[in-house]
Design a protein around this motif. Structure first.
Motif, PDB file in Angstrom:
ATOM      1  N   LEU A 209       0.762  -1.341   0.093  1.00 22.58           N
ATOM      2  CA  LEU A 209       0.020   0.187  -0.540  1.00 22.58           C
ATOM      3  C   LEU A 209       0.933   1.088  -0.504  1.00 22.58           C
ATOM      4  O   LEU A 209       0.677   2.193  -1.139  1.00 22.58           O
ATOM      5  CB  LEU A 209      -0.940  -0.184   0.994  1.00 22.58           C
ATOM      6  CG  LEU A 209      -2.479  -1.166   0.974  1.00 22.58           C
ATOM      7  CD1 LEU A 209      -2.488  -1.586   2.685  1.00 22.58           C
ATOM      8  CD2 LEU A 209      -2.960  -0.828   0.315  1.00 22.58           C
ATOM      9  N   GLU A 210       1.855   1.038   0.403  1.00 30.91           N
ATOM     10  CA  GLU A 210       2.702   2.055   0.864  1.00 30.91           C
ATOM     11  C   GLU A 210       3.574   2.844  -0.737  1.00 30.91           C
ATOM     12  O   GLU A 210       3.939   3.862  -0.949  1.00 30.91           O
ATOM     13  CB  GLU A 210       3.762   1.841   1.937  1.00 30.91           C
ATOM     14  CG  GLU A 210       4.549   3.235   2.022  1.00 30.91           C
ATOM     15  CD  GLU A 210       5.936   2.372   2.828  1.00 30.91           C
ATOM     16  OE1 GLU A 210       7.229   2.776   2.482  1.00 30.91           O
ATOM     17  OE2 GLU A 210       6.058   2.150   4.154  1.00 30.91           O
ATOM     18  N   GLU A 211       4.230   1.448  -1.235  1.00 29.89           N
ATOM     19  CA  GLU A 211       4.590   1.556  -2.978  1.00 29.89           C
ATOM     20  C   GLU A 211       3.418   2.234  -3.401  1.00 29.89           C
ATOM     21  O   GLU A 211       4.139   2.934  -4.596  1.00 29.89           O
ATOM     22  CB  GLU A 211       5.270   0.216  -2.708  1.00 29.89           C
ATOM     23  CG  GLU A 211       6.490  -0.019  -2.110  1.00 29.89           C
ATOM     24  CD  GLU A 211       7.791  -1.394  -2.550  1.00 29.89           C
ATOM     25  OE1 GLU A 211       6.580  -1.906  -3.492  1.00 29.89           O
ATOM     26  OE2 GLU A 211       8.977  -1.491  -1.805  1.00 29.89           O
ATOM     27  N   LYS A 214       2.947   5.626  -3.295  1.00 28.20           N
ATOM     28  CA  LYS A 214       4.253   6.470  -3.885  1.00 28.20           C
ATOM     29  C   LYS A 214       4.041   6.197  -5.160  1.00 28.20           C
ATOM     30  O   LYS A 214       5.017   7.196  -5.966  1.00 28.20           O
ATOM     31  CB  LYS A 214       5.487   6.438  -3.322  1.00 28.20           C
ATOM     32  CG  LYS A 214       5.298   6.751  -1.505  1.00 28.20           C
ATOM     33  CD  LYS A 214       6.328   6.316  -0.911  1.00 28.20           C
ATOM     34  CE  LYS A 214       6.348   6.747   0.409  1.00 28.20           C
ATOM     35  NZ  LYS A 214       7.796   5.783   1.506  1.00 28.20           N
ATOM     36  N   LYS A 215       3.762   5.448  -5.691  1.00 28.31           N
ATOM     37  CA  LYS A 215       3.901   4.935  -7.433  1.00 28.31           C
ATOM     38  C   LYS A 215       4.924   4.113  -7.605  1.00 28.31           C
ATOM     39  O   LYS A 215       5.690   4.369  -8.916  1.00 28.31           O
ATOM     40  CB  LYS A 215       3.410   6.194  -8.405  1.00 28.31           C
ATOM     41  CG  LYS A 215       1.895   6.728  -7.793  1.00 28.31           C
ATOM     42  CD  LYS A 215       1.479   7.826  -9.003  1.00 28.31           C
ATOM     43  CE  LYS A 215       0.343   8.684  -8.203  1.00 28.31           C
ATOM     44  NZ  LYS A 215      -1.170   7.665  -8.683  1.00 28.31           N
ATOM     45  N   ILE A 216       5.490   3.474  -6.845  1.00 24.78           N
ATOM     46  CA  ILE A 216       6.624   2.633  -7.177  1.00 24.78           C
ATOM     47  C   ILE A 216       6.629   1.262  -6.562  1.00 24.78           C
ATOM     48  O   ILE A 216       7.800   0.115  -7.121  1.00 24.78           O
ATOM     49  CB  ILE A 216       7.743   4.055  -5.940  1.00 24.78           C
ATOM     50  CG1 ILE A 216       7.383   2.867  -4.460  1.00 24.78           C
ATOM     51  CG2 ILE A 216       8.155   4.816  -5.907  1.00 24.78           C
ATOM     52  CD1 ILE A 216       8.343   3.382  -3.782  1.00 24.78           C
ATOM     53  N   GLY A 346      -0.066   4.969 -16.066  1.00 26.78           N
ATOM     54  CA  GLY A 346      -0.684   4.965 -15.128  1.00 26.78           C
ATOM     55  C   GLY A 346      -1.446   3.903 -14.515  1.00 26.78           C
ATOM     56  O   GLY A 346      -1.667   2.872 -15.119  1.00 26.78           O
ATOM     57  N   ASP A 347      -2.358   4.531 -13.452  1.00 28.54           N
ATOM     58  CA  ASP A 347      -3.167   3.808 -12.450  1.00 28.54           C
ATOM     59  C   ASP A 347      -4.892   3.520 -13.661  1.00 28.54           C
ATOM     60  O   ASP A 347      -5.308   2.535 -12.555  1.00 28.54           O
ATOM     61  CB  ASP A 347      -3.506   4.052 -11.672  1.00 28.54           C
ATOM     62  CG  ASP A 347      -2.000   4.126 -10.490  1.00 28.54           C
ATOM     63  OD1 ASP A 347      -1.267   4.270 -11.020  1.00 28.54           O
ATOM     64  OD2 ASP A 347      -2.321   5.709  -9.973  1.00 28.54           O
TER      65      ASP A 347
END
Length: 360
Positions: A209-211, A214-216, A346-347
């Protein structure tokens, strides 16, 4: 004084436990990040090996096609060789038969003709005639033999070309087996890393979730995709007349029929990056499957209800794992799964035809 010391010891102890817990969590987080790096490297290696496998298959296919072409080209020559072989055997058998007649006691044989000569001059004449006859027979045999040898030489050139292609096939098959053994070893290493991740699922979800925020969050796509549910397709990808909105619009996925509660499976390995209510879709579940050729690959599963969802946001899922059940939430004329594949940057990339990705 004793009470103050007790309280102080209590706070120091809890502070140390907290510090130890924080240190442990940080150590686990660092370990999982290292595991992920190693896992991504392994996945990249395996993907490259599968590309080599595809190249091997292509080389073998082309070599087999070349053999078929050579054999087709050589077919008339093979037929000519068979005819030449037959003609040679026929004249050779006749020649051998005539030679055998020389040693047989028959009034028509050459030996009898010679020994019954009436004079030495008659003997020489008869001998010369027999020599010419036998010599002519031999020349016919030699002529047929040369014709056969000539065709055989031409045929040999084609045989050599076929052998060259067969050698390519044999060598490529050896490479293929070697690569498959390498993939098998790397897959075992991959399983070991996945077991470590499974032991720390909660921590891994937090990292995912953290990554993702941050889009990483990036890892290689490991397809191919399986069917998301074991029911038949009722509506395909493409423009259609919407049954509820009553307008013509793009159907961005494919629909699988119910019944209500039928299991829905992850079509490939990935991470759950979205699980929320969405207009028209009911409850929409989105899985990120990694990168392929620099593009993100996502799948979407629509029309289920929140209580039917079996996975958590940020959870890592495996191909074939149940993630939800078929519902009729949102714009729906009955229980079904609306399934989408989205590929791009993109997402929220554009939808593509799932049939080009699924093994149906």
């Amino acid at each position: 004084m004793r009470f103050i010391l007790t309280v102080l010891v209590f706070f120091i102890f809890n502070f140390l436990v907290l510090v130890d817990t924080v240190c442990y969590c940080l150590a686990v987080k660092d370990e999982l990040k290292e595991v992920r790096k190693e896992k991504i490297n392994l996945l990249n290696d395996i993907n490259e090996k599968y590309k080599e496998i595809e190249r091997c298959k292509y080389i073998i296919l082309k070599a087999k096609e070349r053999i078929d072409e050579i054999e087709e080209t050589a077919k008339p020559l093979q037929e000519e060789y068979n005819r030449a072989q037959q003609r040679f055997e026929e004249v050779d058998n006749l020649f051998k038969k005539r030679i055998r007649n020389l040693y047989q006691k028959n009034q028509n044989n050459y030996m009898l003709a010679i020994v019954t000569s009436k004079s030495f001059g008659d003997f020489l004449i008869r001998y010369e005639l027999i020599r010419l006859i036998v010599g002519n027979d031999y020349k016919i045999v030699e002529k047929r033999k040369r014709a056969l040898d000539d065709v055989a030489r031409k045929k040999k050139n084609y045989d050599l070309k076929i052998m060259e292609q067969q050698k390519v096939i044999d060598e490529t098959k050896k490479q293929y087996l070697k690569i498959m053994q390498n993939i098998s070893l790397k897959s075992k290493d991959l399983k070991s890393l996945k077991k470590i991740e499974e032991l720390h699922e909660d921590e891994l979800i937090k990292i995912n979730l953290e990554e993702w925020k941050k889009k990483i969050l990036r890892f290689p796509y490991t397809g191919s995709m399986i069917r998301p549910t074991k029911t038949k397709i009722t509506s395909s990808f493409g423009y259609r007349f919407h049954p509820i909105l009553r307008v013509s619009r793009l159907h961005t996925g494919i629909d699988f029929e119910g019944p209500f509660g039928k299991p829905i499976y992850a079509v490939a390995d990935g991470v759950v990056v979205s699980s929320k209510a969405s207009p028209g879709y009911g409850w929409l579940l989105t899985i990120y499957h990694g990168e392929k050729n620099g593009k993100s690959v996502f799948t979407r599963y629509a029309h289920c209800y929140p209580y039917q969802v079996k996975v958590r946001l940020g959870q890592q899922v495996s191909k074939g794992q149940q993630i939800a059940c078929i519902g009729d939430n949102g714009f729906s004329t009955g229980p079904h799964l609306h399934f989408e594949v989205r590929v791009g940057k993109g997402d929220n990339p554009p939808s593509v035809n799932p049939k080009n990705w699924l093994k149906l």
